[in-house]
Design a protein around this motif. Structure first.
Motif, PDB file in Angstrom:
ATOM      1  N   ARG A 387       0.845  -1.208   0.000  1.00  0.00           N
ATOM      2  CA  ARG A 387       0.000   0.000   0.000  1.00  0.00           C
ATOM      3  C   ARG A 387       0.875   1.252   0.000  1.00  0.00           C
ATOM      4  O   ARG A 387       0.611   2.218  -0.682  1.00  0.00           O
ATOM      5  CB  ARG A 387      -0.953   0.017   1.199  1.00  0.00           C
ATOM      6  N   PHE A 388       1.990   1.203   0.764  1.00  0.00           N
ATOM      7  CA  PHE A 388       2.920   2.330   0.757  1.00  0.00           C
ATOM      8  C   PHE A 388       3.552   2.470  -0.631  1.00  0.00           C
ATOM      9  O   PHE A 388       3.633   3.564  -1.186  1.00  0.00           O
ATOM     10  CB  PHE A 388       4.021   2.157   1.809  1.00  0.00           C
ATOM     11  N   MET A 389       3.973   1.339  -1.188  1.00  0.00           N
ATOM     12  CA  MET A 389       4.657   1.386  -2.483  1.00  0.00           C
ATOM     13  C   MET A 389       3.741   1.959  -3.577  1.00  0.00           C
ATOM     14  O   MET A 389       4.175   2.686  -4.442  1.00  0.00           O
ATOM     15  CB  MET A 389       5.163  -0.005  -2.880  1.00  0.00           C
ATOM     16  N   GLN A 390       2.431   1.613  -3.488  1.00  0.00           N
ATOM     17  CA  GLN A 390       1.498   2.157  -4.483  1.00  0.00           C
ATOM     18  C   GLN A 390       1.430   3.680  -4.384  1.00  0.00           C
ATOM     19  O   GLN A 390       1.461   4.390  -5.388  1.00  0.00           O
ATOM     20  CB  GLN A 390       0.098   1.598  -4.254  1.00  0.00           C
ATOM     21  N   VAL A 391       1.361   4.166  -3.147  1.00  0.00           N
ATOM     22  CA  VAL A 391       1.311   5.617  -2.937  1.00  0.00           C
ATOM     23  C   VAL A 391       2.596   6.240  -3.483  1.00  0.00           C
ATOM     24  O   VAL A 391       2.577   7.241  -4.192  1.00  0.00           O
ATOM     25  CB  VAL A 391       1.174   5.944  -1.418  1.00  0.00           C
ATOM     26  N   ALA A 392       3.719   5.603  -3.165  1.00  0.00           N
ATOM     27  CA  ALA A 392       5.006   6.152  -3.592  1.00  0.00           C
ATOM     28  C   ALA A 392       5.104   6.158  -5.121  1.00  0.00           C
ATOM     29  O   ALA A 392       5.484   7.157  -5.729  1.00  0.00           O
ATOM     30  CB  ALA A 392       6.141   5.337  -2.994  1.00  0.00           C
ATOM     31  N   LYS A 393       4.715   5.046  -5.726  1.00  0.00           N
ATOM     32  CA  LYS A 393       4.936   4.913  -7.166  1.00  0.00           C
ATOM     33  C   LYS A 393       3.994   5.762  -8.014  1.00  0.00           C
ATOM     34  O   LYS A 393       4.311   6.085  -9.142  1.00  0.00           O
ATOM     35  CB  LYS A 393       4.886   3.436  -7.576  1.00  0.00           C
ATOM     36  N   THR A 394       2.834   6.125  -7.481  1.00  0.00           N
ATOM     37  CA  THR A 394       1.930   6.963  -8.276  1.00  0.00           C
ATOM     38  C   THR A 394       2.226   8.447  -8.070  1.00  0.00           C
ATOM     39  O   THR A 394       1.554   9.300  -8.618  1.00  0.00           O
ATOM     40  CB  THR A 394       0.454   6.723  -7.886  1.00  0.00           C
ATOM     41  N   GLY A 395       3.213   8.759  -7.261  1.00  0.00           N
ATOM     42  CA  GLY A 395       3.561  10.163  -7.042  1.00  0.00           C
ATOM     43  C   GLY A 395       2.670  10.824  -6.007  1.00  0.00           C
ATOM     44  O   GLY A 395       2.892  11.979  -5.631  1.00  0.00           O
ATOM     45  N   ALA A 396       1.650  10.103  -5.503  1.00  0.00           N
ATOM     46  CA  ALA A 396       0.733  10.682  -4.509  1.00  0.00           C
ATOM     47  C   ALA A 396       1.487  11.035  -3.225  1.00  0.00           C
ATOM     48  O   ALA A 396       1.008  11.824  -2.410  1.00  0.00           O
ATOM     49  CB  ALA A 396      -0.378   9.686  -4.198  1.00  0.00           C
ATOM     50  N   ILE A 397       2.656  10.465  -3.085  1.00  0.00           N
ATOM     51  CA  ILE A 397       3.503  10.704  -1.919  1.00  0.00           C
ATOM     52  C   ILE A 397       3.741  12.208  -1.687  1.00  0.00           C
ATOM     53  O   ILE A 397       3.805  12.670  -0.564  1.00  0.00           O
ATOM     54  CB  ILE A 397       4.821   9.911  -2.115  1.00  0.00           C
ATOM     55  N   GLN A 398       3.845  12.962  -2.798  1.00  0.00           N
ATOM     56  CA  GLN A 398       4.114  14.413  -2.652  1.00  0.00           C
ATOM     57  C   GLN A 398       2.978  15.118  -1.948  1.00  0.00           C
ATOM     58  O   GLN A 398       3.174  16.101  -1.250  1.00  0.00           O
ATOM     59  CB  GLN A 398       4.308  15.077  -4.031  1.00  0.00           C
ATOM     60  N   ASN A 399       1.756  14.615  -2.185  1.00  0.00           N
ATOM     61  CA  ASN A 399       0.584  15.263  -1.588  1.00  0.00           C
ATOM     62  C   ASN A 399       0.346  14.837  -0.154  1.00  0.00           C
ATOM     63  O   ASN A 399      -0.464  15.424   0.537  1.00  0.00           O
ATOM     64  CB  ASN A 399      -0.661  14.952  -2.423  1.00  0.00           C
ATOM     65  N   LEU A 400       1.034  13.774   0.273  1.00  0.00           N
ATOM     66  CA  LEU A 400       0.873  13.302   1.655  1.00  0.00           C
ATOM     67  C   LEU A 400       2.122  13.590   2.480  1.00  0.00           C
ATOM     68  O   LEU A 400       2.068  14.241   3.512  1.00  0.00           O
ATOM     69  CB  LEU A 400       0.602  11.789   1.655  1.00  0.00           C
ATOM     70  N   CYS A 401       3.262  13.112   1.988  1.00  0.00           N
ATOM     71  CA  CYS A 401       4.494  13.222   2.784  1.00  0.00           C
ATOM     72  C   CYS A 401       4.921  14.666   2.971  1.00  0.00           C
ATOM     73  O   CYS A 401       5.390  15.033   4.037  1.00  0.00           O
ATOM     74  CB  CYS A 401       5.620  12.452   2.119  1.00  0.00           C
ATOM     75  N   HIS A 402       4.778  15.455   1.921  1.00  0.00           N
ATOM     76  CA  HIS A 402       5.246  16.833   2.028  1.00  0.00           C
ATOM     77  C   HIS A 402       4.435  17.608   3.079  1.00  0.00           C
ATOM     78  O   HIS A 402       5.022  18.197   3.996  1.00  0.00           O
ATOM     79  CB  HIS A 402       5.220  17.495   0.653  1.00  0.00           C
ATOM     80  N   PRO A 403       3.091  17.597   3.011  1.00  0.00           N
ATOM     81  CA  PRO A 403       2.313  18.259   4.077  1.00  0.00           C
ATOM     82  C   PRO A 403       2.604  17.673   5.455  1.00  0.00           C
ATOM     83  O   PRO A 403       2.737  18.403   6.432  1.00  0.00           O
ATOM     84  CB  PRO A 403       0.853  17.990   3.696  1.00  0.00           C
ATOM     85  N   ASN A 404       2.726  16.337   5.538  1.00  0.00           N
ATOM     86  CA  ASN A 404       3.001  15.719   6.841  1.00  0.00           C
ATOM     87  C   ASN A 404       4.370  16.148   7.386  1.00  0.00           C
ATOM     88  O   ASN A 404       4.526  16.355   8.592  1.00  0.00           O
ATOM     89  CB  ASN A 404       2.930  14.196   6.738  1.00  0.00           C
ATOM     90  N   ALA A 405       5.334  16.285   6.496  1.00  0.00           N
ATOM     91  CA  ALA A 405       6.662  16.746   6.926  1.00  0.00           C
ATOM     92  C   ALA A 405       6.545  18.168   7.477  1.00  0.00           C
ATOM     93  O   ALA A 405       7.091  18.489   8.534  1.00  0.00           O
ATOM     94  CB  ALA A 405       7.636  16.704   5.754  1.00  0.00           C
TER      95      ALA A 405
END
Ligand code: SAM
Length: 461
Positions: A387-405
């Motif tokens: 589930r993490f890898m899917q988020v990472a690979k679709t680029g959605a990570i920028q919309n989650l990790c960046h705000p969370n950081a």
């Protein structure tokens, strides 16, 4: 057990390493261009990059590592601290200061001491730890470790607790991994030390850890036990670093094939001086230049896997290497049991090279344009394994990790920093808000940052 087969094909690795030919610039450019698509590299391509010695080609690899890191992780660096809970050990690992033959004070933390260490770490600003222990069924049983996790999760300092406990303990059974999962382990980390079987046997002459295969397939058992975030690594300096990098790739391929998800992180510890360990007698010392090369190549080869760099490396060198694709670092670390209490310091597992206080490391990261992150959201929101890898690979990570950081950095600034560091951190937050791709998420984040400034805590997406 799905697999008991040994997936490290030493002959194949040696065959690749026999090739001494110097890669042409066309070859290197083609591989680097492929890597820049963030699709990873195959074993042959990694082997070719390992042979690169030419400074221009190396620079090409370094620049690509930086770009890939930037495109996937942005300028975020996830922060953590190790916590040693017990130094009892029945193994005789020749490189380790905790080896059983060493005459030293042996200690495990009581519940009170565990809570007190947790409070010290929270007080530094950390939310994520790696629990570390030597192997000793009698003095440091799985019951003891699980109780320690419970105590640590419950410990509170000014209403704040640790939010993620990663665990680095000896290879164990599926049943014990199930118990660690139930106790809310974050990532299970275990280094193979060396993937080269003969060398492994030489360095692990006694104790349960001397069983190469049992150690090698520990991650298979961890996955079977339901832990889908696993962290692998090799202790660089025991054997040829080129062999270890290729073996790490084979380990990764195996986990992907067998379980559909590769390692969550790869650690790159380099051997350090330790009590009764003669590092100078070890023939495979990895130079700084080789170390930089291997980190950058791992970044090119496995773009979505976190790379962890510890305080084993010196401050200045660490800052150079962070730039080559590292995504997680430790800060303010102690490698002795009870070490976060100055008055209780005892023998360390190995010597550290970056002993700067946590806030000094944060200041330095902020000044260099990095965004230190205390985020633990993925794990707490159930985004683990594939589930993490899917988020990472679709680029959605920028919309989650960046705000969370940004939000976790804001908490850190509000709760633990003086005015100067706060001003610097707030400037970095301001500069980084525009990097959130979605308008809606940007607006949400700004609203949440205000709520944090007004005293709300633990907000995450
Ligand atoms: N008992 C666990 C095990 O056997 O894997 C815990 C590991 S230990 C606390 C964490 C790691 O420190 C080891 O896996 C090893 O790679 C690393 N380490 C041990 N001695 C070291 C040394 N002299 N220099 C640098 N790292 C070392």
């Amino acid at each position: 057990m799905k697999t008991l087969k040994k997936f490290i094909n030493e002959d194949k690795i040696q065959e690749l390493l026999i090739n001494q030919s110097i890669p042409t610039s066309e070859e290197v450019t083609a591989i680097v261009n492929k890597a820049l698509e963030s699709k990873g590299l195959d074993l042959e391509e990694v082997a070719t990059l390992i042979r690169v010695e030419d400074s221009k080609q190396l620079d090409q690899i370094f620049q690509a590592a930086k770009k890939i890191k930037q495109s996937i992780y942005g300028n975020r660096i996830v922060m953590f601290a190790p916590l040693y809970i017990s130094n009892y050990c029945v193994n005789g690992c020749l490189y380790c200061g905790y080896k059983c033959g060493n005459n030293m004070q042996r200690k495990k933390l009581t519940d009170e001491e565990l809570a007190s260490e947790a409070r010290q770490i929270i007080q530094m600003g950390h939310k994520r730890i790696v629990l570390e222990a030597g192997e000793d069924e009698e003095n440091c049983s799985i019951d003891y470790v699980i109780n320690a996790m419970n105590v640590l999760y419950k410990a509170k300092q000014d209403d704040t607790s640790l939010r993620r406990i990663n665990v680095n303990i000896a290879a164990t059974s599926v049943e014990n991994y199930e118990r660690l999962k139930a106790a809310e382990i974050g990532t299970y980390t275990l280094f193979q030390e060396t993937y080269h079987e003969e060398t492994y046997k030489k360095y692990h002459p006694q104790g349960p850890k001397s069983n190469y295969l049992y150690h090698l397939i520990a991650m298979d058992r961890a996955m079977e036990g339901g832990i889908d975030d696993v962290g692998i690594g090799a202790l660089f300096g025991l054997y040829d670093y080129r062999f270890e990098v290729l073996a790490l790739m084979m380990h990764k391929d195996h986990l992907e094939e067998a379980f559909g998800v590769g390692p969550h992180t790869i650690s790159v510890p380099r051997i350090k001086k330790a009590n009764n360990v003669n590092v100078n007698a070890m023939p495979y010392a990895v130079t700084d230049d080789e170390f930089k090369k291997l980190v950058a190549i791992i970044r090119l080869a496995v773009p979505y896997t976190g790379i962890i760099l510890s305080t084993r490396e010196e401050a200045k060198f660490r800052e150079e290497v962070i730039n080559l694709g590292v995504s997680q670092i430790s800060a303010g670390s102690k490698t002795d049991v009870g070490g976060y209490h100055e008055e209780a310091r005892i023998e360390t597992q190995f010597e550290l090279a970056d002993e700067r206080p946590h806030e000094v490391i944060i200041k330095s990261l902020l000044e260099k344009g990095y965004l230190p992150s205390y985020c633990t959201a993925c794990y707490r929101a159930g985004r683990t394994g594939d589930r993490f890898m899917q988020v990472a690979k679709t680029g959605a990570i920028q919309n989650l990790c960046h705000p969370n950081a940004l939000m976790t950095l804001k908490e850190y600034l509000e709760d633990y920093c003086d005015d100067e560091l706060k001003a610097l951190g707030n400037r970095v937050i301001e500069e980084n808000i525009s990097k959130i791709p979605s308008d809606k998420m940007r607006a949400n984040t700004i609203e949440r940052l205000e709520r944090i400034a007004n005293g709300e805590r633990d907000l995450y997406f």
